[in-house]
Design a protein around this motif. Structure first.
Motif, short mmCIF file in Angstrom:
data_model
loop_
_atom_site.label_atom_id
_atom_site.label_comp_id
_atom_site.label_asym_id
_atom_site.label_seq_id
_atom_site.Cartn_x
_atom_site.Cartn_y
_atom_site.Cartn_z
N ALA A 33 1.11 -1.73 0.06
CA ALA A 33 -0.28 -0.38 -0.45
C ALA A 33 0.82 1.44 0.28
CB ALA A 33 -1.01 0.23 1.30
N ALA A 34 2.01 1.12 0.68
CA ALA A 34 3.17 2.54 0.75
C ALA A 34 3.92 2.82 -0.49
CB ALA A 34 4.11 2.19 1.99
N ALA A 35 3.74 1.38 -1.56
CA ALA A 35 4.60 1.84 -2.51
C ALA A 35 3.43 2.00 -3.36
CB ALA A 35 4.99 0.35 -2.64
N SER A 36 1.99 2.14 -3.31
CA SER A 36 1.18 2.18 -3.95
C SER A 36 0.71 3.86 -4.34
CB SER A 36 0.38 1.80 -4.64
OG SER A 36 0.09 0.16 -4.16
N ALA A 37 1.17 4.33 -2.63
CA ALA A 37 0.32 5.71 -2.89
C ALA A 37 1.44 6.03 -1.12
CB ALA A 37 -1.05 6.17 -2.12
N GLU A 38 1.57 7.79 -1.30
CA GLU A 38 2.56 8.20 -0.08
C GLU A 38 1.94 8.32 0.70
OE1 GLU A 38 4.64 12.18 -1.41
OE2 GLU A 38 5.82 10.68 -3.81
#
Length: 147
Positions: A33-38
């Motif tokens: 999830a963190a890799a997908s959105a800041e």
């Protein structure tokens, strides 16, 4: 449980540690999830699903692949992950008859609407350099995602 994003040529990797295998799977998913959105807003409804596979690594791969599928079908960014991993012979999750050699995972995530986040598309999870192992008194995972 912790995770860190790691640069990986044209891809992105998640490295995670946790006290339990279930917490490790959730940490890797949080890293996805963190890799997908800041940043991930607090909105969205929880959804649940189950995954089964013939081994731990296959279960982790299939779980992460399912999260990407859920993103594409539901048009949400799965976040705030919770999961329970059950290995062969570790008891019945209440889902009925299953293969005694099968690894199972029951999971839930909060589905944040994609229009509420500035998301980067993660195309797929890969087996490239995947690691899933016990290190001393904690679990360790390293997973590369194709962007």
């Amino acid at each position: 449980m912790t995770y860190e994003l790691r640069d990986h040529t044209a891809d992105v990797a998640v490295e995670a540690t946790a006290d339990t295998l279930s917490a490790l799977f959730a940490a890797v998913a949080d890293g996805l999830a963190a890799a997908s959105a800041e940043s991930v807003p607090d909105e969205g409804d929880r959804f649940e699903f189950e995954v089964a596979a013939e081994g731990r690594e296959a279960l982790l791969f299939d779980y992460l692949d399912r999260l990407i599928y859920e993103r594409d079908v539901r048009l949400v960014l799965p976040a705030d992950h919770r999961c329970a991993v059950v290995g062969p012979g570790e008891g019945d999750s209440g889902t009925g008859p299953s293969d005694p050699d099968e690894w199972r995972l029951t999971a839930s995530a909060r589905g944040v609407p994609l229009d509420a986040v500035a998301a980067r598309e993660i195309k797929a999870v890969t087996y490239s350099e995947m690691a899933l192992e016990r290190r001393g008194d904690e679990w360790y995972a390293y997973v590369v995602f194709d962007v």
